[in-house]
Motif scaffolding. Structure first.
Motif, PDB file in Angstrom:
ATOM      1  N   LYS A  57      92.221  45.301   8.881  1.00 38.72           N
ATOM      2  CA  LYS A  57      91.401  45.045   7.683  1.00 38.72           C
ATOM      3  C   LYS A  57      90.594  43.755   7.856  1.00 38.72           C
ATOM      4  O   LYS A  57      89.392  43.712   7.570  1.00 38.72           O
ATOM      5  CB  LYS A  57      92.285  44.949   6.437  1.00 38.72           C
ATOM      6  N   THR A  67      79.965  51.571  11.313  1.00 43.61           N
ATOM      7  CA  THR A  67      80.659  52.537  12.169  1.00 43.61           C
ATOM      8  C   THR A  67      82.075  52.055  12.487  1.00 43.61           C
ATOM      9  O   THR A  67      83.044  52.805  12.375  1.00 43.61           O
ATOM     10  CB  THR A  67      79.879  52.755  13.479  1.00 43.61           C
ATOM     11  N   THR A  69      83.808  49.780  10.829  1.00 49.97           N
ATOM     12  CA  THR A  69      84.575  49.691   9.583  1.00 49.97           C
ATOM     13  C   THR A  69      85.102  51.065   9.186  1.00 49.97           C
ATOM     14  O   THR A  69      86.257  51.194   8.758  1.00 49.97           O
ATOM     15  CB  THR A  69      83.711  49.100   8.451  1.00 49.97           C
ATOM     16  N   ASN A  70      84.288  52.096   9.336  1.00 49.44           N
ATOM     17  CA  ASN A  70      84.738  53.462   9.026  1.00 49.44           C
ATOM     18  C   ASN A  70      85.869  53.896   9.959  1.00 49.44           C
ATOM     19  O   ASN A  70      86.849  54.519   9.530  1.00 49.44           O
ATOM     20  CB  ASN A  70      83.582  54.444   9.113  1.00 49.44           C
ATOM     21  N   TRP A  71      85.746  53.554  11.249  1.00 48.56           N
ATOM     22  CA  TRP A  71      86.813  53.873  12.192  1.00 48.56           C
ATOM     23  C   TRP A  71      88.102  53.154  11.800  1.00 48.56           C
ATOM     24  O   TRP A  71      89.183  53.748  11.802  1.00 48.56           O
ATOM     25  CB  TRP A  71      86.404  53.466  13.616  1.00 48.56           C
ATOM     26  N   LYS A  73      89.002  52.109   8.837  1.00 50.69           N
ATOM     27  CA  LYS A  73      89.560  52.722   7.619  1.00 50.69           C
ATOM     28  C   LYS A  73      90.322  54.007   7.939  1.00 50.69           C
ATOM     29  O   LYS A  73      91.397  54.241   7.400  1.00 50.69           O
ATOM     30  CB  LYS A  73      88.448  53.005   6.602  1.00 50.69           C
ATOM     31  N   ARG A  74      89.753  54.841   8.803  1.00 54.40           N
ATOM     32  CA  ARG A  74      90.440  56.072   9.210  1.00 54.40           C
ATOM     33  C   ARG A  74      91.758  55.755   9.925  1.00 54.40           C
ATOM     34  O   ARG A  74      92.783  56.390   9.691  1.00 54.40           O
ATOM     35  CB  ARG A  74      89.543  56.932  10.109  1.00 54.40           C
ATOM     36  N   HIS A  75      91.704  54.762  10.798  1.00 57.10           N
ATOM     37  CA  HIS A  75      92.912  54.376  11.532  1.00 57.10           C
ATOM     38  C   HIS A  75      93.965  53.785  10.587  1.00 57.10           C
ATOM     39  O   HIS A  75      95.155  54.093  10.712  1.00 57.10           O
ATOM     40  CB  HIS A  75      92.566  53.377  12.639  1.00 57.10           C
ATOM     41  N   ASN A  77      94.280  54.514   7.413  1.00 55.55           N
ATOM     42  CA  ASN A  77      94.806  55.655   6.648  1.00 55.55           C
ATOM     43  C   ASN A  77      95.852  56.418   7.457  1.00 55.55           C
ATOM     44  O   ASN A  77      96.893  56.819   6.931  1.00 55.55           O
ATOM     45  CB  ASN A  77      93.685  56.594   6.219  1.00 55.55           C
ATOM     46  N   PHE A  78      95.558  56.604   8.739  1.00 50.99           N
ATOM     47  CA  PHE A  78      96.524  57.281   9.618  1.00 50.99           C
ATOM     48  C   PHE A  78      97.832  56.498   9.684  1.00 50.99           C
ATOM     49  O   PHE A  78      98.922  57.061   9.547  1.00 50.99           O
ATOM     50  CB  PHE A  78      95.944  57.458  11.021  1.00 50.99           C
ATOM     51  N   GLU A  81      99.764  56.658   6.354  1.00 51.78           N
ATOM     52  CA  GLU A  81     100.370  57.985   6.158  1.00 51.78           C
ATOM     53  C   GLU A  81     101.570  58.174   7.092  1.00 51.78           C
ATOM     54  O   GLU A  81     102.606  58.710   6.683  1.00 51.78           O
ATOM     55  CB  GLU A  81      99.331  59.088   6.392  1.00 51.78           C
TER      56      GLU A  81
END
Length: 134
Positions: A57, A67, A69-71, A73-75, A77-78, A81
């Motif tokens: 973060k 690009t 930052t989006n990667w 965020k996805r990581h 989230n993974f 989870e």
């Protein structure tokens, strides 16, 4: 030598079942020991994942690239989870192990009580037979 009676046979079966339950209990106790080691490993994993999430973060804030930052965020989230699922399945596993141990203990005690009753019947029967013979 006298022939076996139904009580003898029942006692033999319940004693064998008791031994089986005691063996199962020992296996469950070993699983508790293994789980303690796994809990220590998981504790380190959880600390590492949470630290990684915070660092990602911060890194995304500092980098200021959409690009990237989006990667991130996805990581994140993974990772979040995965952590949630780790904790969920660990709780399920702990609850199942506790249930198994309680069930084995309950059944073992129940069979021990039944064995005691059968033993008592067998002793009383033998006493009666000895009185009639003598």
């Amino acid at each position: 030598m006298r022939s076996t009676t139904t009580i003898d046979d029942m006692l033999s079966v319940t004693m064998g079942t008791t031994v089986g339950l005691i063996e199962i209990r020992e296996v469950i106790e070993k699983d508790y020991t293994i789980d303690e080691f796994d809990d220590k490993r998981r504790e380190h994993y959880i600390i590492t994942i949470r630290d990684s999430i915070e660092r990602l973060k911060k890194f995304a804030e500092d980098f200021q690239n959409t690009t990237f930052t989006n990667w991130v965020k996805r990581h994140i989230n993974f990772l979040e989870e995965d952590l949630k699922q780790q904790l969920f399945y660990e709780e399920l596993s702990d609850n199942l192990r506790d249930y198994l141990l309680q069930t084995v203990d309950y059944r073992t005690n129940k069979i021990k009580n039944e064995n005691h009753k059968l033993d008592k019947q067998l002793i009383m029967k033998n006493c009666k037979e000895n009185r009639t013979v003598g």
